[in-house]
Design an enzyme around this catalytic site. Structure first.
Site, mmCIF file in Angstrom:
data_model
loop_
_atom_site.group_PDB
_atom_site.id
_atom_site.type_symbol
_atom_site.label_atom_id
_atom_site.label_comp_id
_atom_site.label_asym_id
_atom_site.label_seq_id
_atom_site.Cartn_x
_atom_site.Cartn_y
_atom_site.Cartn_z
ATOM 1 N N ASP A 104 -5.788 -5.953 0.231
ATOM 2 C CA ASP A 104 -6.785 -5.438 -0.722
ATOM 3 C C ASP A 104 -7.259 -6.567 -1.630
ATOM 4 O O ASP A 104 -7.363 -6.396 -2.837
ATOM 5 C CB ASP A 104 -6.203 -4.275 -1.535
ATOM 6 C CG ASP A 104 -7.283 -3.499 -2.300
ATOM 7 O OD1 ASP A 104 -8.471 -3.586 -1.904
ATOM 8 O OD2 ASP A 104 -6.948 -2.811 -3.282
ATOM 9 N N ALA B 41 -11.407 -8.201 -8.419
ATOM 10 C CA ALA B 41 -10.697 -7.418 -9.435
ATOM 11 C C ALA B 41 -9.186 -7.573 -9.327
ATOM 12 O O ALA B 41 -8.458 -7.205 -10.254
ATOM 13 C CB ALA B 41 -11.078 -5.941 -9.323
ATOM 14 N N ASP C 172 -1.562 -7.518 -7.385
ATOM 15 C CA ASP C 172 -1.676 -6.214 -6.732
ATOM 16 C C ASP C 172 -1.511 -6.283 -5.224
ATOM 17 O O ASP C 172 -2.347 -5.821 -4.448
ATOM 18 C CB ASP C 172 -2.974 -5.504 -7.116
ATOM 19 C CG ASP C 172 -2.830 -4.795 -8.454
ATOM 20 O OD1 ASP C 172 -1.692 -4.395 -8.786
ATOM 21 O OD2 ASP C 172 -3.817 -4.647 -9.175
#
Lengths: 91, 154
Positions: free
Chosen positions: B24, B28, B41
């Site tokens: 992912d 961001a 993340d």
């Protein structure tokens, strides 16, 4: 004591600093995992992250949580590259 | 801005070397702090796929393991959108989409990426601005993206 939940999504949730009054700046993230194999896989990956790699967000500690895997990591408050790109687009 | 992408690319490459695929990667998920750039993340990360043309650092997934489609559609590689088990090369696709966005101020179109981005707000990129370094096109096959990483910034 655990801080407020900062965000919640399909992959789990994360909190603010565990002890708000302390100078420790870290957050706890819980990644949801259904099924033992998925949880074991996430745990194994989180442990690889905890060994550390340059340029990757450090991980202090990992372990099994009630609904998945917890990951303790430093709180980084400088924004993201997405913020930076959005700022560059503004006239 | 470019320096931040180079640093993020190094962070991604370090994870790949450790046997992890991010799954992912997007602007961001790149955190900025006083000390530099941190790729964050990895929560959606799954073991890299076992395949004949394994990417450097990739490791085998459990036999027969199915992969749920997770990630952000606008940055997702075609093989990831199709639900295949993905490896470091899918991250290279996501990195290239992100870099494109950084260079052009917008993400490439659905026509350019060859699969639905799931984002109807993606604007059209003029044809004369669609050039990216060889091996870094959103439409390049996974194998050429692997070479892109091997030849990446030092």
């Amino acid at each position: 004591m655990i801080g407020d939940v900062l965000g919640q999504g399909g992959m789990g949730w994360s909190t603010g600093p565990a002890i708000p009054s302390s100078t420790a700046r870290w957050r706890l993230k819980v990644v949801a995992a259904r099924g033992g194999r998925t949880r074991e896989r996430l745990l194994a990956e989180a442990r690889v992250l905890a060994r550390g790699a340059p340029g990757d967000h450090p991980v202090y500690d990992v372990g099994p949580a009630a609904d998945g895997v917890y990951i303790a990591m430093p709180l980084v408050e400088g924004g993201t590259l997405a913020d930076c790109l959005a700022a560059g687009r503004r006239p | 801005m470019l320096a931040r992408f180079v640093a993020a690319g190094r962070g991604l490459a370090a994870a790949h070397a450790a046997g992890l695929a991010h799954r992912d990667f997007k602007p961001a998920n790149v955190l900025l702090d006083a000390n530099g750039v941190l790729v964050a993340d990895f929560g959606l990360a799954a073991p890299a796929a076992d395949s004949g043309d394994r990417a450097p650092g990739a490791r085998a997934a459990s036999p027969g393991e199915a992969s749920a489609i997770v990630g952000t559609p606008a940055y997702m590689a075609p093989e990831q959108a199709a639900g295949h088990v993905v490896d470091a090369r899918a991250d290279q696709h996501s990195f290239c989409i992100s870099l494109w966005e950084g260079l052009h101020g917008e993400r490439p179109t659905q026509a350019a990426t060859g699969h639905a981005s799931g984002d109807p707000g993606v604007p059209v990129v003029p044809a004369d601005r669609r050039a990216l370094p060889a091996g870094c096109s959103p439409t390049s096959p996974a194998a050429s993206r692997q070479r892109a990483s091997a030849a990446g910034p030092r």
